[in-house]
Design a protein around this motif. Sequence first.
Motif, PDB file in Angstrom:
ATOM      1  N   UNK A  33      43.023 119.668  89.893  1.00 38.98           N
ATOM      2  CA  UNK A  33      42.059 120.511  89.176  1.00 38.98           C
ATOM      3  C   UNK A  33      41.453 119.727  88.017  1.00 38.98           C
ATOM      4  N   UNK A  34      42.321 119.032  87.265  1.00 40.38           N
ATOM      5  CA  UNK A  34      41.847 118.241  86.123  1.00 40.38           C
ATOM      6  C   UNK A  34      40.902 117.131  86.580  1.00 40.38           C
ATOM      7  N   UNK A  35      41.176 116.521  87.738  1.00 39.49           N
ATOM      8  CA  UNK A  35      40.335 115.433  88.242  1.00 39.49           C
ATOM      9  C   UNK A  35      38.911 115.910  88.514  1.00 39.49           C
ATOM     10  N   UNK A  36      38.763 117.063  89.158  1.00 43.79           N
ATOM     11  CA  UNK A  36      37.425 117.586  89.464  1.00 43.79           C
ATOM     12  C   UNK A  36      36.688 118.003  88.193  1.00 43.79           C
ATOM     13  N   UNK A  37      37.436 118.558  87.243  1.00 45.30           N
ATOM     14  CA  UNK A  37      36.825 118.964  85.973  1.00 45.30           C
ATOM     15  C   UNK A  37      36.272 117.744  85.230  1.00 45.30           C
ATOM     16  N   UNK A  38      37.070 116.695  85.147  1.00 42.68           N
ATOM     17  CA  UNK A  38      36.650 115.464  84.478  1.00 42.68           C
ATOM     18  C   UNK A  38      35.449 114.848  85.198  1.00 42.68           C
ATOM     19  N   UNK A  39      35.457 114.874  86.529  1.00 37.05           N
ATOM     20  CA  UNK A  39      34.354 114.286  87.298  1.00 37.05           C
ATOM     21  C   UNK A  39      33.023 114.914  86.942  1.00 37.05           C
ATOM     22  N   UNK A  40      33.012 116.218  86.693  1.00 35.43           N
ATOM     23  CA  UNK A  40      31.782 116.897  86.318  1.00 35.43           C
ATOM     24  C   UNK A  40      31.231 116.403  84.990  1.00 35.43           C
ATOM     25  N   UNK A  41      32.103 116.259  84.000  1.00 35.11           N
ATOM     26  CA  UNK A  41      31.644 115.782  82.691  1.00 35.11           C
ATOM     27  C   UNK A  41      31.162 114.332  82.755  1.00 35.11           C
ATOM     28  N   UNK A  42      31.850 113.504  83.521  1.00 33.29           N
ATOM     29  CA  UNK A  42      31.434 112.109  83.653  1.00 33.29           C
ATOM     30  C   UNK A  42      30.070 112.021  84.339  1.00 33.29           C
ATOM     31  N   UNK A  43      29.858 112.829  85.369  1.00 34.10           N
ATOM     32  CA  UNK A  43      28.575 112.809  86.069  1.00 34.10           C
ATOM     33  C   UNK A  43      27.440 113.235  85.145  1.00 34.10           C
ATOM     34  N   UNK A  44      27.681 114.236  84.312  1.00 34.54           N
ATOM     35  CA  UNK A  44      26.632 114.651  83.375  1.00 34.54           C
ATOM     36  C   UNK A  44      26.277 113.504  82.427  1.00 34.54           C
ATOM     37  N   UNK A  45      27.290 112.807  81.932  1.00 37.16           N
ATOM     38  CA  UNK A  45      27.058 111.678  81.030  1.00 37.16           C
ATOM     39  C   UNK A  45      26.322 110.552  81.764  1.00 37.16           C
ATOM     40  N   UNK A  46      26.683 110.300  83.022  1.00 35.93           N
ATOM     41  CA  UNK A  46      26.018 109.246  83.796  1.00 35.93           C
ATOM     42  C   UNK A  46      24.547 109.562  84.004  1.00 35.93           C
ATOM     43  N   UNK A  47      24.245 110.801  84.347  1.00 34.80           N
ATOM     44  CA  UNK A  47      22.847 111.168  84.597  1.00 34.80           C
ATOM     45  C   UNK A  47      22.021 111.089  83.315  1.00 34.80           C
ATOM     46  N   UNK A  73      31.986 121.153  89.382  1.00 27.96           N
ATOM     47  CA  UNK A  73      32.588 122.302  88.689  1.00 27.96           C
ATOM     48  C   UNK A  73      32.800 123.494  89.621  1.00 27.96           C
ATOM     49  N   UNK A  74      31.966 123.611  90.653  1.00 24.57           N
ATOM     50  CA  UNK A  74      32.236 124.622  91.684  1.00 24.57           C
ATOM     51  C   UNK A  74      33.561 124.299  92.379  1.00 24.57           C
ATOM     52  N   UNK A  75      33.766 123.017  92.705  1.00 28.45           N
ATOM     53  CA  UNK A  75      35.027 122.579  93.318  1.00 28.45           C
ATOM     54  C   UNK A  75      36.197 122.854  92.372  1.00 28.45           C
ATOM     55  N   UNK A  76      35.991 122.629  91.063  1.00 28.96           N
ATOM     56  CA  UNK A  76      37.054 122.888  90.071  1.00 28.96           C
ATOM     57  C   UNK A  76      37.445 124.358  90.068  1.00 28.96           C
ATOM     58  N   UNK A  77      36.456 125.241  90.082  1.00 31.19           N
ATOM     59  CA  UNK A  77      36.735 126.679  90.075  1.00 31.19           C
ATOM     60  C   UNK A  77      37.511 127.093  91.319  1.00 31.19           C
ATOM     61  N   UNK A  78      37.097 126.582  92.475  1.00 29.15           N
ATOM     62  CA  UNK A  78      37.800 126.918  93.711  1.00 29.15           C
ATOM     63  C   UNK A  78      39.245 126.414  93.676  1.00 29.15           C
TER      64      UNK A  78
END
Length: 594
Positions: free
Chosen positions: A431-445, A549-554
């Motif tokens: 769960x933590x991995x998917x949550x972190x991935x979302x924040x990193x992607x926002x920073x990358x974009x 973040x959809x994946x994180x919620x699921x």
Amino acid sequence: MEAAAMDETKIRKKGGLRTMPFIFANEVAEKLAVVGFSTNMLIYLTQQMHMPLAKAATTLTNFGGTSAMTPLIGAYLADAVIGRFWTVAGASLVYQVGMALLTVSAALPQFRPAPCDTAIAGGSTCEQALPWQLAVLYVCLFLNSVGAGGYRPCIVAFGADQFDESESAERARTWGFFNWYYFCNGASMLVAVTAVVYVQDNVGWGWGLGVPAACMGVSLVAFVAGYPMYRRLQPVGSPFTRLAQVVVAAVRKRRVDRAGDETGRLYENDEMDAPISMYGKLVHTNQLSFFDRAAIITDGDLLMTDTTSGKQPPSPVPNLWRLSTVHRVEELKSVVRMGPIWAAGILVITASSQQGTFSLQQASTMDRRVAPHLSSFQIPAGSMTVFSLQAMLVTLFVYDRALVPLARRYTGLDRGISFLHRMGIGFTISVAASLVAGFVERHRREAAAAGGTTDAGTAPLSAYWLVPQYALHGIAEAFNSVGHLEFMYDQAPESMRSTATALFWLSISLGSYVSTLLITAVHRWSAGPDGSNWLPDNINHGKLDYFYWVVTLLQAMNLVYYLICARRYKFKPVQHHKEGEGDDKSMVELQENV
């Protein structure tokens, strides 16, 4: 009976630790081949076969899903027909053919569309692959899926078979085997995503796929070389037939008075069950009591004539579609009880499967230089999973050498903590991995937009920003996947170990298909009137962070579901055969509290 006893004694003299070098060498070479083949495949499909990103991602997840579903067929062959050794050997040969064909198609240019025309102003034009070129590709993928179907469900169970469960010391070694199996698995994958991917990116796809094909040949030779030393358990008939017989018998007797299902009056036949309970017998439990009806004796259940030979047997023979033993009823109960825990592992695979698709695409748009100020050498995008593998290997080593001995002092379990606790830790980290991935992607974009590289070029952001999400997925796999595999092997009936590991791979299959469905659904639901969506070919124009973040919620919802199922789970009670003097009842209680 004496001949059977002699055969069993002969089997027990084989196996043990001396067979591990052959099995681990086979696994290392096989995994080096398969991962070297699949890790960079997204790049091959998009750059060599000119597939759109979404289609390429869907093709790979479907291939992964099919490869994880075919093990049900392999498990049937291993448990019911030809045994695990010959299933693994035959499947490896099919693998070899598929990889050799793909290597030929990668080496010869006529099997691929022409290179993109970059001379056109404003961009480049790429030809789509012809139908027959795609057909060759799909045949290669299909052959590899068939090979996976025979190899994956059997190699783990075959390795664990080398330890005699009737001896407590050997039984304890089984749990170490799972850790070291996964460690060898991860080490070979580490080589694949570095050395093999480097060859694919810098030397050519002919060599890049030829090396994995050669490794598969080495894998087959290594496995066959250990033939004289292996413990090769004989197939004992279809487990699916036995499960169906219990269901049919219980349904037929649905109106039978339950007063007859007291434990002492339920049908047992140790002689008939001996081939499917070599190490221990399942004892009666009160859960799922409807199926106990299958073991209640009624008129017509016992036959005085053997239907196969027509002769009168020394004792009545049960009609197995009307009467089952307690052991066979408990086999079905064990499988049913495992279902909810098994299903919880599906969404974890959905989350981790993004490493091979969208995370790889993220890496391809970032600065992948190893040392930006010292060297221009770049990490291949397909090799970013090295950070996940390193994290998994370190976690497995620390877990086996430090956490298990420490936990053993408090739990008294040979494996340190139960596999249910181990899986729960893995779910939480995922769960933590998917949550972190979302924040990193926002920073990358945002970095790509600030650097003016939204439409083309490399974002002024180091690919090392992706390390946390890769590492967390690796740590999660060390806990969840190994725990899940231990759970399926331990809690499955003894005669269904191949089927159990096939179910483990089936959860991976469904996780891949759920990923495909989720990507398709997000494409549809996020589509705007101008044709934009969250997951376009150019992820700089999308909202990949929302998808994570959809994946994180699921996954968070799945974690709650798992905790409820784990708390209510009842371990199977096994009465192990005596090694000497001792009380069988105490051994049954030990199994219930593992």
